[in-house]
Motif scaffolding. Structure first.
Motif, PDB file in Angstrom:
ATOM      1  N   ARG A 171       0.793  -1.223   0.000  1.00 42.60           N
ATOM      2  CA  ARG A 171       0.000   0.000   0.000  1.00 42.60           C
ATOM      3  C   ARG A 171       0.833   1.284   0.000  1.00 42.60           C
ATOM      4  O   ARG A 171       0.341   2.328  -0.467  1.00 42.60           O
ATOM      5  CB  ARG A 171      -0.936   0.026   1.226  1.00 42.60           C
ATOM      6  N   VAL A 172       2.042   1.232   0.539  1.00 49.71           N
ATOM      7  CA  VAL A 172       2.846   2.451   0.687  1.00 49.71           C
ATOM      8  C   VAL A 172       4.249   2.217   0.141  1.00 49.71           C
ATOM      9  O   VAL A 172       4.866   1.182   0.421  1.00 49.71           O
ATOM     10  CB  VAL A 172       2.919   2.896   2.169  1.00 49.71           C
ATOM     11  N   ALA A 173       4.729   3.188  -0.651  1.00 49.86           N
ATOM     12  CA  ALA A 173       6.076   3.127  -1.232  1.00 49.86           C
ATOM     13  C   ALA A 173       6.813   4.417  -0.909  1.00 49.86           C
ATOM     14  O   ALA A 173       6.214   5.409  -0.483  1.00 49.86           O
ATOM     15  CB  ALA A 173       5.996   2.918  -2.744  1.00 49.86           C
ATOM     16  N   TYR A 174       8.135   4.407  -1.124  1.00 51.73           N
ATOM     17  CA  TYR A 174       8.972   5.556  -0.823  1.00 51.73           C
ATOM     18  C   TYR A 174       9.654   6.076  -2.087  1.00 51.73           C
ATOM     19  O   TYR A 174      10.144   5.287  -2.900  1.00 51.73           O
ATOM     20  CB  TYR A 174      10.091   5.192   0.161  1.00 51.73           C
ATOM     21  N   GLU A 175       9.722   7.398  -2.211  1.00 51.89           N
ATOM     22  CA  GLU A 175      10.537   8.028  -3.245  1.00 51.89           C
ATOM     23  C   GLU A 175      11.604   8.862  -2.544  1.00 51.89           C
ATOM     24  O   GLU A 175      11.301   9.911  -1.962  1.00 51.89           O
ATOM     25  CB  GLU A 175       9.689   8.903  -4.169  1.00 51.89           C
ATOM     26  N   PRO A 176      12.874   8.444  -2.559  1.00 51.86           N
ATOM     27  CA  PRO A 176      13.898   9.068  -1.723  1.00 51.86           C
ATOM     28  C   PRO A 176      14.164  10.543  -1.984  1.00 51.86           C
ATOM     29  O   PRO A 176      14.469  11.288  -1.060  1.00 51.86           O
ATOM     30  CB  PRO A 176      15.151   8.231  -2.015  1.00 51.86           C
ATOM     31  N   LEU A 177      14.062  10.992  -3.247  1.00 51.69           N
ATOM     32  CA  LEU A 177      14.329  12.404  -3.526  1.00 51.69           C
ATOM     33  C   LEU A 177      13.698  12.789  -4.856  1.00 51.69           C
ATOM     34  O   LEU A 177      13.833  12.078  -5.850  1.00 51.69           O
ATOM     35  CB  LEU A 177      15.834  12.686  -3.568  1.00 51.69           C
ATOM     36  N   ASN A 178      13.044  13.921  -4.862  1.00 53.51           N
ATOM     37  CA  ASN A 178      12.430  14.447  -6.072  1.00 53.51           C
ATOM     38  C   ASN A 178      13.445  15.206  -6.922  1.00 53.51           C
ATOM     39  O   ASN A 178      14.193  16.049  -6.427  1.00 53.51           O
ATOM     40  CB  ASN A 178      11.297  15.405  -5.681  1.00 53.51           C
ATOM     41  N   GLU A 179      13.490  14.891  -8.200  1.00 53.28           N
ATOM     42  CA  GLU A 179      14.214  15.653  -9.217  1.00 53.28           C
ATOM     43  C   GLU A 179      15.632  16.046  -8.797  1.00 53.28           C
ATOM     44  O   GLU A 179      15.963  17.222  -8.661  1.00 53.28           O
ATOM     45  CB  GLU A 179      13.410  16.887  -9.626  1.00 53.28           C
ATOM     46  N   ALA A 180      16.454  15.037  -8.616  1.00 57.40           N
ATOM     47  CA  ALA A 180      17.868  15.302  -8.317  1.00 57.40           C
ATOM     48  C   ALA A 180      18.491  16.134  -9.439  1.00 57.40           C
ATOM     49  O   ALA A 180      18.232  15.901 -10.623  1.00 57.40           O
ATOM     50  CB  ALA A 180      18.620  13.985  -8.175  1.00 57.40           C
TER      51      ALA A 180
END
Length: 378
Positions: A171-180
């Protein structure tokens, strides 16, 4: 960058030697090379929206922030036909300048996740802006050179993992950093693989969204160093091409003062209109100009498709949209073409955004059917 190289070596070693964490049987070594063998979870997304300007890119606090997103918003998102939300959160909202938790923001993050899950929406928690990294501010890029900032970033994700591991893997995922925005693709490869390795020690099978360098453009996909044999990675790109169309008269961009015509399909800004602009503005417009249609965009996006297919991973467009100052009929044609490309290549997506600068609903939560009908194929 010797510090970075040493950390990258340690990070790779830690992944290779990890054989069990909080989910005991979900990670094991395979053969003599100690390559981890992960178990694919059931996290799935297809079409979603970004719940932006709530816990990210906003100076609003207190009661006004509390009220910006409510249970009725998540209910509407689900009723419209979306299956997930991408939830941007910023360091400055979750932690103060001394790295101390801001509990109210953490509570709102949990509330947003819980409201989503109650409505059958999956969630991608996206760490959007750091004090040491802002995708639109060249003066906020010290993450690439400051060892302390790098270590603090890793600690943020260790804390977030501890905070969010209670939620189901499907149900839940992670995105470590937006638009490096690293000058060197390898600096991003080292950092993203380091943070992935740290999360993998805590949660071996959580889905992680991995974007490409330089604003998650498709042009940098070939340079992305993707972890091997990890089925719980999704590869992410963002798509605002042609920029002169999708950001026409947007007030935060360098081409905000251009008020002449734009076109789609075809050459976005004509040569005649370019020649009529002041030199600096003409240069900004020229850098983003070109001739675009469905075929051109499909070939462009194929750069990301090929990498995802090579690794057998799901491809995700985490942001796309056209600013409402652009002529509606042109926006609609652009959306139709992009949706057909996403369908052709089985690309999951999240529109930027739900409400605010690229809205799908008004502040009164009235749906914009002129766009929703295209996005959701009604």
């Amino acid at each position: 960058m010797r510090f970075f190289r040493a950390l990258a070596i340690l990070a790779v070693a830690s992944v290779a030697l990890t054989s069990g964490c909080s989910q005991s049987d979900s990670n094991s070594t395979s053969g003599s090379d100690l390559t981890p063998s992960y178990i694919a979870n059931q996290f799935r997304v297809e079409r979603g929206v970004n719940v932006s300007h709530w816990l990210s890119q906003s100076d609003v606090r207190g009661e006004q922030r509390d009220q910006y997103m409510q249970a009725e918003d998540f209910k509407l998102i689900s009723e419209l036909g979306f299956d997930h939300v991408r939830l941007p959160v910023d360091e400055e909202q979750l932690w103060n300048e001394h790295g101390e938790r801001q509990q109210q923001a953490f509570d709102l993050m949990h509330q947003g996740i819980q409201w989503s899950l109650e409505q059958g929406l999956n969630v991608i928690v996206d760490l959007h802006v750091l004090r040491a990294h802002h995708f639109n501010r060249p003066d906020s890029q010290k993450i690439w050179t400051d060892a302390k900032a790098q270590q603090q970033y890793i600690q943020f994700w260790q804390q977030l993992s501890e905070e969010l591991k209670q939620y189901p893997l499907d149900r839940v995922a992670y995105e470590p950093l937006n638009e490096a925005v690293a000058d060197d693709n390898e600096d991003w490869n080292k950092l993203i693989n380091w943070v992935i390795s740290e999360v993998r020690q805590l949660e071996p099978n959580r889905t992680i969204i991995m974007g490409s360098n330089r604003w998650q453009q498709v042009e940098t996909f070939e340079a992305l160093q993707v972890p091997q044999n990890d089925p719980n990675i999704m590869l992410s790109f963002h798509y605002y091409t042609p920029f002169n169309l999708t950001h026409y008269r947007s007030p935060w961009t360098a081409n905000k003062d251009y008020t002449g015509p734009v076109s789609y399909p075809g050459q976005t800004v004509s040569n005649e209109d370019l020649a009529a602009q002041p030199a600096e503005l003409a240069a900004h417009l020229t850098g983003n100009n070109g001739t675009f249609d469905r075929e051109v965009m499909a070939k462009h996006i194929e750069q990301a498709v090929r990498v995802a297919q090579k690794h057998g991973l799901k491809l995700y467009c985490g942001e796309f949209g056209a600013f409402p100052t652009t002529d509606l009929s042109m926006r609609q044609e652009w959306y139709r073409d992009l949706m057909s490309i996403f369908n052709q290549y089985d690309i999951a997506w999240a529109h930027w955004n739900y409400k605010n600068d690229f809205p799908l609903v008004s502040e009164q939560l009235e749906p914009d059917d002129s766009l929703l009908d295209i996005l959701l194929e009604k």
